[in-house]
Write a protein that holds these residues in place. Structure first.
Motif, PDB file in Angstrom:
ATOM      1  N   GLY A 214       0.779  -1.230   0.000  1.00  0.00           N
ATOM      2  CA  GLY A 214       0.000   0.000   0.000  1.00  0.00           C
ATOM      3  C   GLY A 214       0.809   1.279   0.000  1.00  0.00           C
ATOM      4  N   ILE A 215       2.121   1.181   0.160  1.00  0.00           N
ATOM      5  CA  ILE A 215       3.005   2.356   0.154  1.00  0.00           C
ATOM      6  C   ILE A 215       3.580   2.535  -1.242  1.00  0.00           C
ATOM      7  CG2 ILE A 215       5.116   3.371   1.115  1.00  0.00           C
ATOM      8  CD1 ILE A 215       4.589   1.627   3.640  1.00  0.00           C
ATOM      9  N   ILE A 216       3.357   3.701  -1.819  1.00  0.00           N
ATOM     10  CA  ILE A 216       3.870   3.998  -3.163  1.00  0.00           C
ATOM     11  C   ILE A 216       5.253   4.619  -3.046  1.00  0.00           C
ATOM     12  CG2 ILE A 216       3.551   5.400  -5.240  1.00  0.00           C
ATOM     13  CD1 ILE A 216       0.534   5.235  -4.749  1.00  0.00           C
ATOM     14  N   VAL A 217       6.212   4.055  -3.768  1.00  0.00           N
ATOM     15  CA  VAL A 217       7.571   4.598  -3.815  1.00  0.00           C
ATOM     16  C   VAL A 217       7.917   4.856  -5.274  1.00  0.00           C
ATOM     17  CG1 VAL A 217      10.003   4.242  -3.263  1.00  0.00           C
ATOM     18  CG2 VAL A 217       8.239   3.311  -1.738  1.00  0.00           C
ATOM     19  N   SER A 218       8.119   6.121  -5.621  1.00  0.00           N
ATOM     20  CA  SER A 218       8.431   6.478  -7.008  1.00  0.00           C
ATOM     21  C   SER A 218       9.822   7.080  -7.098  1.00  0.00           C
ATOM     22  CB  SER A 218       7.404   7.477  -7.550  1.00  0.00           C
ATOM     23  OG  SER A 218       7.470   8.703  -6.836  1.00  0.00           O
ATOM     24  N   ARG A 219      10.473   6.848  -8.234  1.00  0.00           N
ATOM     25  CA  ARG A 219      11.805   7.439  -8.447  1.00  0.00           C
ATOM     26  C   ARG A 219      11.611   8.792  -9.140  1.00  0.00           C
ATOM     27  NH1 ARG A 219      16.878   3.550  -8.901  1.00  0.00           N
ATOM     28  NH2 ARG A 219      18.436   4.989  -8.081  1.00  0.00           N
ATOM     29  N   THR A 220      11.214   9.743  -8.349  1.00  0.00           N
ATOM     30  CA  THR A 220      10.915  11.090  -8.822  1.00  0.00           C
ATOM     31  C   THR A 220      11.427  12.092  -7.796  1.00  0.00           C
ATOM     32  OG1 THR A 220       8.742  10.910  -7.769  1.00  0.00           O
ATOM     33  CG2 THR A 220       8.849  10.464 -10.140  1.00  0.00           C
ATOM     34  N   GLY A 221      11.377  13.370  -8.137  1.00  0.00           N
ATOM     35  CA  GLY A 221      11.796  14.397  -7.192  1.00  0.00           C
ATOM     36  C   GLY A 221      11.867  15.755  -7.842  1.00  0.00           C
ATOM     37  N   TYR A 222      12.293  16.739  -7.036  1.00  0.00           N
ATOM     38  CA  TYR A 222      12.229  18.137  -7.444  1.00  0.00           C
ATOM     39  C   TYR A 222      13.538  18.848  -7.125  1.00  0.00           C
ATOM     40  CZ  TYR A 222       9.621  22.609  -7.990  1.00  0.00           C
ATOM     41  OH  TYR A 222       9.147  23.839  -8.394  1.00  0.00           O
ATOM     42  N   THR A 223      14.640  18.081  -7.233  1.00  0.00           N
ATOM     43  CA  THR A 223      15.939  18.631  -6.842  1.00  0.00           C
ATOM     44  C   THR A 223      16.991  18.544  -7.939  1.00  0.00           C
ATOM     45  OG1 THR A 223      16.722  16.512  -5.949  1.00  0.00           O
ATOM     46  CG2 THR A 223      15.531  17.977  -4.428  1.00  0.00           C
ATOM     47  N   GLY A 224      16.726  17.779  -8.991  1.00  0.00           N
ATOM     48  CA  GLY A 224      17.738  17.566 -10.014  1.00  0.00           C
ATOM     49  C   GLY A 224      18.677  16.427  -9.707  1.00  0.00           C
ATOM     50  N   GLU A 225      18.570  15.863  -8.501  1.00  0.00           N
ATOM     51  CA  GLU A 225      19.378  14.697  -8.131  1.00  0.00           C
ATOM     52  C   GLU A 225      18.529  13.433  -8.228  1.00  0.00           C
ATOM     53  OE1 GLU A 225      22.560  14.471  -7.494  1.00  0.00           O
ATOM     54  OE2 GLU A 225      23.039  16.607  -7.437  1.00  0.00           O
ATOM     55  N   ASP A 226      19.181  12.293  -8.143  1.00  0.00           N
ATOM     56  CA  ASP A 226      18.453  11.037  -8.035  1.00  0.00           C
ATOM     57  C   ASP A 226      17.655  11.078  -6.738  1.00  0.00           C
ATOM     58  OD1 ASP A 226      17.584   8.476  -8.532  1.00  0.00           O
ATOM     59  OD2 ASP A 226      19.402   7.505  -7.792  1.00  0.00           O
ATOM     60  N   GLY A 227      16.525  10.401  -6.721  1.00  0.00           N
ATOM     61  CA  GLY A 227      15.747  10.429  -5.493  1.00  0.00           C
ATOM     62  C   GLY A 227      14.414   9.731  -5.628  1.00  0.00           C
ATOM     63  N   PHE A 228      13.693   9.715  -4.511  1.00  0.00           N
ATOM     64  CA  PHE A 228      12.421   8.995  -4.425  1.00  0.00           C
ATOM     65  C   PHE A 228      11.389   9.841  -3.695  1.00  0.00           C
ATOM     66  CE2 PHE A 228      15.854   5.985  -4.665  1.00  0.00           C
ATOM     67  CZ  PHE A 228      15.408   4.993  -5.530  1.00  0.00           C
ATOM     68  N   GLU A 229      10.131   9.597  -4.043  1.00  0.00           N
ATOM     69  CA  GLU A 229       9.028  10.171  -3.288  1.00  0.00           C
ATOM     70  C   GLU A 229       8.198   9.017  -2.737  1.00  0.00           C
ATOM     71  OE1 GLU A 229       7.930  14.458  -4.950  1.00  0.00           O
ATOM     72  OE2 GLU A 229       7.947  12.961  -6.544  1.00  0.00           O
ATOM     73  N   ILE A 230       7.767   9.165  -1.491  1.00  0.00           N
ATOM     74  CA  ILE A 230       7.093   8.086  -0.767  1.00  0.00           C
ATOM     75  C   ILE A 230       5.712   8.568  -0.348  1.00  0.00           C
ATOM     76  CG2 ILE A 230       7.212   6.568   1.250  1.00  0.00           C
ATOM     77  CD1 ILE A 230      10.339   7.350   1.193  1.00  0.00           C
ATOM     78  N   TYR A 231       4.686   7.798  -0.684  1.00  0.00           N
ATOM     79  CA  TYR A 231       3.300   8.112  -0.334  1.00  0.00           C
ATOM     80  C   TYR A 231       2.799   6.994   0.578  1.00  0.00           C
ATOM     81  CZ  TYR A 231       3.716  11.063  -4.515  1.00  0.00           C
ATOM     82  OH  TYR A 231       4.130  11.983  -5.454  1.00  0.00           O
ATOM     83  N   ALA A 232       2.410   7.354   1.800  1.00  0.00           N
ATOM     84  CA  ALA A 232       2.011   6.341   2.773  1.00  0.00           C
ATOM     85  C   ALA A 232       0.903   6.880   3.669  1.00  0.00           C
ATOM     86  CB  ALA A 232       3.220   5.942   3.629  1.00  0.00           C
ATOM     87  N   SER A 233       0.281   5.974   4.416  1.00  0.00           N
ATOM     88  CA  SER A 233      -0.661   6.423   5.432  1.00  0.00           C
ATOM     89  C   SER A 233       0.104   7.250   6.461  1.00  0.00           C
ATOM     90  CB  SER A 233      -1.318   5.221   6.115  1.00  0.00           C
ATOM     91  OG  SER A 233      -0.360   4.529   6.918  1.00  0.00           O
ATOM     92  N   ILE A 234      -0.605   8.031   7.245  1.00  0.00           N
ATOM     93  CA  ILE A 234       0.052   8.898   8.218  1.00  0.00           C
ATOM     94  C   ILE A 234       0.877   8.080   9.221  1.00  0.00           C
ATOM     95  CG2 ILE A 234      -0.355  10.487  10.139  1.00  0.00           C
ATOM     96  CD1 ILE A 234      -2.733  11.583   8.514  1.00  0.00           C
ATOM     97  N   LYS A 235       0.306   7.004   9.730  1.00  0.00           N
ATOM     98  CA  LYS A 235       1.010   6.175  10.714  1.00  0.00           C
ATOM     99  C   LYS A 235       2.287   5.586  10.118  1.00  0.00           C
ATOM    100  CE  LYS A 235       0.449   2.187  13.775  1.00  0.00           C
ATOM    101  NZ  LYS A 235      -0.471   1.093  14.228  1.00  0.00           N
TER     102      LYS A 235
END
Length: 339
Positions: A168-189
């Motif tokens: 249920g946790i989405i992990v994408s290889r995206t970002g807003y810095t120009g470097e390699d990186g990830f964005e993580i979407y999860a429940s609050i807990k």
């Protein structure tokens, strides 16, 4: 408004400020240190102020393909796409990242300041579900981000602009810095626990560093480089506009005359460019800054700016009016810092 990580930010001695109605970390140690951490190693950002909405159903794909500039039909499950939602005049309602969960399910990540506007706009065409308040969004960015995140998720094989779902946790290889990186979407807990674990290995970073990093990388910010009054062509985002398909506002966008276009500027003297500072060639105003900053990576002032297309030339020496003082500068292509 406060993100679910607000109390943790206070415990970490973050300098807080208001952004788009949210209380957000500006920095923890210093903007300079946090920029360096992302460029050299790894930094983690709370970006839960961003909006997250779902669009589902048999007509979701067709609707999104009509309301956005990029080719949604070229997506497949597990792919992410940068795109823009347009209005009838060909201006940009918002720029987004679009996630295809399956053939009939999509998640849109939208700008914090535009959350209500985008939901109201899309709701005219399709039912949407706002999941912003029930989820948390993190950005782990930097050269070592894959190594750091691999301790929690097997992310090594995720390619740029792809994602995987782990329980249920989405992990994408995206970002807003120009470097390699990830964005993580999860429940609050779950997101709280992930953040607590990642700050053991990654430097917590505020939105001050995020803004510097995105300018160094030449990435647009809504309200500065793109807006309802600025077309993607003026913003130099032509590659995300698919004119071989129909989309809302296409004919109006193509009819607009382009007199200015986004370009880069670097100062040759000490100083910091800021929004709306004017650019001169001799005594003729030829452009204005849309976003500017001091780049700790380059140790100089840099800016994104809209320049008259007649003078948008690499290496052209110009002057920037900084509070009544003319400073020497060069027009140039961007990004300023390459990954």
């Amino acid at each position: 408004m406060k993100t679910p990580l607000y109390e943790l930010h206070r415990q970490l001695k973050a300098k807080m400020f208001e952004f788009a109605g949210w209380q957000m970390p500006l920095y923890y140690s210093s903007i300079k240190e946090e920029v360096k951490a992302v460029r050299d190693e790894c930094g983690i950002f709370d970006v839960s102020h961003m909006g997250r909405i779902l669009m589902k159903g048999p007509s979701a794909l067709e609707t999104l393909d009509y309301l956005t500039t990029n080719h949604v039909k070229k997506l497949s499950p597990g792919k992410v796409q940068y795109s823009m939602i347009t209005n009838h005049q060909g201006g940009v309602v918002d720029d987004i990242t679009l996630y295809m969960l399956d053939q009939e399910s999509f998640m849109l990540c939208i700008n914090a300041a535009n959350r209500k506007k985008v939901i109201n706009w899309l709701s005219k065409y399709h039912h949407v579900e706002d999941i912003s308040d029930s989820t948390l969004q993190l950005a782990l960015q930097g050269k070592k981000s894959a190594d750091v995140l691999s301790a929690l998720f097997p992310v090594g094989e995720i390619k740029r602009y792809n994602f995987k779902v782990f329980d249920g946790i989405i992990v994408s290889r995206t970002g807003y810095t120009g470097e390699d990186g990830f964005e993580i979407y999860a429940s609050i807990k779950e997101g709280l626990e992930i953040f607590k674990e990642l700050i053991k290995y990654a430097k917590p970073c505020g939105l001050g560093a995020r803004d510097v990093l995105r300018i160094e990388a030449g990435l647009p910010l809504y309200g500065h480089e793109i807006s309802e009054d600025i077309t993607p062509f003026e913003a130099n985002l032509d590659r995300f506009v698919c004119t071989d398909k129909d989309f809302l506002g296409k004919s109006a966008m193509l009819k607009r005359e382009i007199h200015r276009k986004l370009f880069g500027l670097e100062l040759l003297q000490r100083g910091v460019p800021r929004e709306d500072y004017r650019i001169y060639l001799s005594d003729m105003e030829i452009g204005r800054v849309s976003s500017g900053t001091y780049s700790p990576t380059l140790d100089k002032g840099i800016a994104l700016c809209f320049v008259d297309i007649s003078f948008r030339k690499e290496g052209l020496e110009v002057e920037l009016d900084v509070r009544g003082k003319r400073l020497k500068a060069l027009l140039r292509n961007y990004p300023f810092v390459h990954r």
